[in-house]
Write a protein that holds these residues in place. Sequence first.
Motif, mmCIF file in Angstrom:
data_model
loop_
_atom_site.group_PDB
_atom_site.id
_atom_site.type_symbol
_atom_site.label_atom_id
_atom_site.label_comp_id
_atom_site.label_asym_id
_atom_site.label_seq_id
_atom_site.Cartn_x
_atom_site.Cartn_y
_atom_site.Cartn_z
ATOM 1 N N ILE A 87 0.833 -1.205 0.000
ATOM 2 C CA ILE A 87 0.000 0.000 0.000
ATOM 3 C C ILE A 87 0.864 1.249 0.000
ATOM 4 C CG2 ILE A 87 -1.693 1.322 1.311
ATOM 5 C CD1 ILE A 87 -3.009 -1.226 2.161
ATOM 6 N N ASP A 88 1.918 1.243 0.834
ATOM 7 C CA ASP A 88 2.860 2.368 0.792
ATOM 8 C C ASP A 88 3.452 2.512 -0.604
ATOM 9 O OD1 ASP A 88 2.433 3.096 3.360
ATOM 10 O OD2 ASP A 88 4.327 2.361 4.166
ATOM 11 N N ALA A 89 3.744 1.404 -1.225
ATOM 12 C CA ALA A 89 4.317 1.458 -2.571
ATOM 13 C C ALA A 89 3.350 2.128 -3.545
ATOM 14 C CB ALA A 89 4.657 0.043 -3.051
ATOM 15 N N LYS A 90 2.066 1.792 -3.402
ATOM 16 C CA LYS A 90 1.059 2.417 -4.272
ATOM 17 C C LYS A 90 0.977 3.913 -4.030
ATOM 18 C CE LYS A 90 -2.506 -0.930 -5.640
ATOM 19 N NZ LYS A 90 -3.929 -1.308 -5.460
ATOM 20 N N ILE A 91 0.999 4.294 -2.754
ATOM 21 C CA ILE A 91 0.938 5.716 -2.421
ATOM 22 C C ILE A 91 2.128 6.444 -3.017
ATOM 23 C CG2 ILE A 91 1.037 7.373 -0.518
ATOM 24 C CD1 ILE A 91 -0.527 5.367 1.181
ATOM 25 N N VAL A 92 3.305 5.862 -2.816
ATOM 26 C CA VAL A 92 4.518 6.473 -3.351
ATOM 27 C C VAL A 92 4.439 6.585 -4.877
ATOM 28 C CG1 VAL A 92 6.959 6.010 -3.779
ATOM 29 C CG2 VAL A 92 6.056 5.875 -1.462
ATOM 30 N N GLN A 93 3.984 5.548 -5.501
ATOM 31 C CA GLN A 93 3.891 5.573 -6.961
ATOM 32 C C GLN A 93 2.930 6.651 -7.439
ATOM 33 O OE1 GLN A 93 2.471 1.890 -8.777
ATOM 34 N NE2 GLN A 93 3.765 2.314 -10.547
ATOM 35 N N GLU A 94 1.802 6.749 -6.748
ATOM 36 C CA GLU A 94 0.810 7.746 -7.145
ATOM 37 C C GLU A 94 1.366 9.163 -6.993
ATOM 38 O OE1 GLU A 94 -1.781 6.839 -8.607
ATOM 39 O OE2 GLU A 94 -2.657 8.832 -8.867
ATOM 40 N N ASP B 271 1.943 12.070 -9.787
ATOM 41 C CA ASP B 271 1.282 13.369 -9.661
ATOM 42 C C ASP B 271 1.355 13.839 -8.226
ATOM 43 O OD1 ASP B 271 -0.231 15.630 -9.675
ATOM 44 O OD2 ASP B 271 -2.146 14.617 -10.012
ATOM 45 N N ALA B 272 2.339 14.661 -7.955
ATOM 46 C CA ALA B 272 2.582 15.087 -6.580
ATOM 47 C C ALA B 272 1.472 15.983 -6.050
ATOM 48 C CB ALA B 272 3.927 15.809 -6.483
ATOM 49 N N ARG B 273 0.617 16.480 -6.926
ATOM 50 C CA ARG B 273 -0.475 17.337 -6.452
ATOM 51 C C ARG B 273 -1.801 16.583 -6.327
ATOM 52 N NH1 ARG B 273 0.319 22.476 -5.431
ATOM 53 N NH2 ARG B 273 -1.760 23.288 -5.756
ATOM 54 N N ALA B 274 -1.735 15.291 -6.417
ATOM 55 C CA ALA B 274 -2.932 14.491 -6.195
ATOM 56 C C ALA B 274 -3.458 14.747 -4.778
ATOM 57 C CB ALA B 274 -2.623 13.017 -6.383
ATOM 58 N N THR B 275 -4.771 14.810 -4.637
ATOM 59 C CA THR B 275 -5.338 15.015 -3.305
ATOM 60 C C THR B 275 -5.331 13.696 -2.536
ATOM 61 O OG1 THR B 275 -7.594 14.509 -3.971
ATOM 62 C CG2 THR B 275 -6.846 16.791 -4.244
ATOM 63 N N LEU B 276 -5.460 13.823 -1.206
ATOM 64 C CA LEU B 276 -5.489 12.620 -0.383
ATOM 65 C C LEU B 276 -6.666 11.736 -0.763
ATOM 66 C CD1 LEU B 276 -4.566 14.020 3.147
ATOM 67 C CD2 LEU B 276 -3.109 12.872 1.486
ATOM 68 N N SER B 277 -7.784 12.332 -1.113
ATOM 69 C CA SER B 277 -8.948 11.502 -1.443
ATOM 70 C C SER B 277 -8.731 10.775 -2.773
ATOM 71 C CB SER B 277 -10.220 12.345 -1.469
ATOM 72 O OG SER B 277 -10.169 13.290 -2.500
ATOM 73 N N GLN B 278 -8.069 11.423 -3.708
ATOM 74 C CA GLN B 278 -7.725 10.705 -4.942
ATOM 75 C C GLN B 278 -6.882 9.472 -4.630
ATOM 76 O OE1 GLN B 278 -6.321 14.479 -7.053
ATOM 77 N NE2 GLN B 278 -6.802 13.186 -8.795
ATOM 78 N N VAL B 279 -5.845 9.691 -3.838
ATOM 79 C CA VAL B 279 -4.953 8.584 -3.494
ATOM 80 C C VAL B 279 -5.715 7.520 -2.716
ATOM 81 C CG1 VAL B 279 -2.827 7.947 -2.306
ATOM 82 C CG2 VAL B 279 -2.980 10.137 -3.475
ATOM 83 N N SER B 280 -6.596 7.978 -1.820
ATOM 84 C CA SER B 280 -7.319 7.017 -0.987
ATOM 85 C C SER B 280 -8.191 6.098 -1.847
ATOM 86 C CB SER B 280 -8.174 7.751 0.039
ATOM 87 O OG SER B 280 -9.301 8.339 -0.587
ATOM 88 N N GLN B 281 -8.746 6.653 -2.921
ATOM 89 C CA GLN B 281 -9.546 5.807 -3.808
ATOM 90 C C GLN B 281 -8.683 4.798 -4.544
ATOM 91 O OE1 GLN B 281 -11.645 8.741 -6.147
ATOM 92 N NE2 GLN B 281 -13.488 8.534 -4.874
ATOM 93 N N VAL B 282 -7.493 5.225 -4.946
ATOM 94 C CA VAL B 282 -6.600 4.319 -5.666
ATOM 95 C C VAL B 282 -6.173 3.146 -4.787
ATOM 96 C CG1 VAL B 282 -4.317 4.127 -6.735
ATOM 97 C CG2 VAL B 282 -5.763 6.090 -7.234
ATOM 98 N N VAL B 283 -5.842 3.467 -3.517
ATOM 99 C CA VAL B 283 -5.293 2.416 -2.659
ATOM 100 C C VAL B 283 -6.372 1.702 -1.846
ATOM 101 C CG1 VAL B 283 -3.109 3.661 -2.488
ATOM 102 C CG2 VAL B 283 -4.830 3.914 -0.702
ATOM 103 N N GLY B 284 -7.578 2.231 -1.823
ATOM 104 C CA GLY B 284 -8.654 1.559 -1.110
ATOM 105 C C GLY B 284 -8.619 1.722 0.389
ATOM 106 N N SER C 187 -9.097 4.817 3.741
ATOM 107 C CA SER C 187 -9.716 6.099 4.037
ATOM 108 C C SER C 187 -8.704 7.227 3.847
ATOM 109 C CB SER C 187 -10.230 6.122 5.472
ATOM 110 O OG SER C 187 -9.132 6.186 6.354
ATOM 111 N N VAL C 188 -9.220 8.422 3.753
ATOM 112 C CA VAL C 188 -8.361 9.584 3.590
ATOM 113 C C VAL C 188 -7.376 9.709 4.755
ATOM 114 C CG1 VAL C 188 -8.340 12.093 3.588
ATOM 115 C CG2 VAL C 188 -9.959 10.876 2.150
ATOM 116 N N SER C 189 -7.864 9.529 5.956
ATOM 117 C CA SER C 189 -6.992 9.686 7.127
ATOM 118 C C SER C 189 -5.874 8.647 7.137
ATOM 119 C CB SER C 189 -7.806 9.555 8.408
ATOM 120 O OG SER C 189 -8.806 10.521 8.449
ATOM 121 N N ALA C 190 -6.226 7.429 6.763
ATOM 122 C CA ALA C 190 -5.193 6.386 6.732
ATOM 123 C C ALA C 190 -4.103 6.753 5.742
ATOM 124 C CB ALA C 190 -5.818 5.051 6.370
ATOM 125 N N VAL C 191 -4.527 7.261 4.590
ATOM 126 C CA VAL C 191 -3.545 7.668 3.583
ATOM 127 C C VAL C 191 -2.709 8.829 4.108
ATOM 128 C CG1 VAL C 191 -3.263 8.698 1.308
ATOM 129 C CG2 VAL C 191 -4.903 6.843 1.646
#
Lengths: 167, 167
Positions: A23-30, A34-47, A49-53
Amino acid sequence: MSVLEDAPGDGGPRAGAHLDDPIDAKIVQEMSLDARATLSQVSQVVGLSVSAVQTRLRRLEARGVITGYRAILDPEAVGKSLSAFIEITPLDPSQPDNAPELLEHLAEIEACHSIAGDASYILFVRVATPRDLEALIRDIRLAASVRTRTTVVLQTFYENRPISLPG
Amino acid sequence: MSVLEDAPGDGGPRAGAHLDDPIDAKIVQEMSLDARATLSQVSQVVGLSVSAVQTRLRRLEARGVITGYRAILDPEAVGKSLSAFIEITPLDPSQPDNAPELLEHLAEIEACHSIAGDASYILFVRVATPRDLEALIRDIRLAASVRTRTTVVLQTFYENRPISLPG
DNA sequence: TATGAAACTTGGATCGG
DNA sequence: CCGATCCAAGTTTCATA
């Protein structure tokens, strides 16, 4: 609740310094794409919650896995259309060799590596004009007491491609 | 009316491809240092309203001055601790030379420039182990029908330093 | 079985676009 | 004004004893 994603509260990242958690790898890749991706965008990609991300992202920054965020610029547009590699070798091998620090103040230098091979270091530099390159080479020679060998870049096909992550 | 601030909708950056507007330069510099800076942070630095900054930023992206945003990663932490420069030269100079496209699919290649000098191109690559480097060099030779000359990076003092802007 | 650490989720307040 | 971010509980899981 979702049954497509894994259950909440399962195995988190290992305590080690390396990045072995998928999951960390996915976050890092995302964020790498795109370094300006929002937390909610990333949270959807990795499955998650926003807070967890958010927590994971903070930890990745704190652990030094992510060291910063940069806008990628078109060198032409910002007036740095000429780039080059400059190999450098100390003139006097008996002297203490701290060329990287001696050159750090030259903002035209984008990267500095020590290398195996004939030269001691290789620099990647960006300037506006051939005259600026000439001046930079002179500055480098004076600042670090080195011999230089410059290879001019004629065309850049691609650069700054994101690091590819396993899994 | 104020002469310190420019009125909304007035002369912004020139329509040309280059970046000659000082406020745009500041915005670019700020995003180059921290791509996750909020618009309001940037607006305070440049002394404009948030929406003015937003408009300018969108235009900078649309004009291709800013081509993307990347997280900067610690290569060690993501398992790419070995990097190298690979100079390549076509084996048969009479053949059409499209090495950059032929190599584009190799994700280990971070950059590809054509250069003045002995070789035709120089690549910057990142891998995990010497064996991976060996395999990559083989792949490059096969994919592009080239001779290679590899310079291994022993230590990286700095890289990805932000482009320094005039003014 | 009981307890504690770690990680995820939820909901509400605040700030940013 | 809507959405993103932040923060403070409450809940689940896993690994201890």
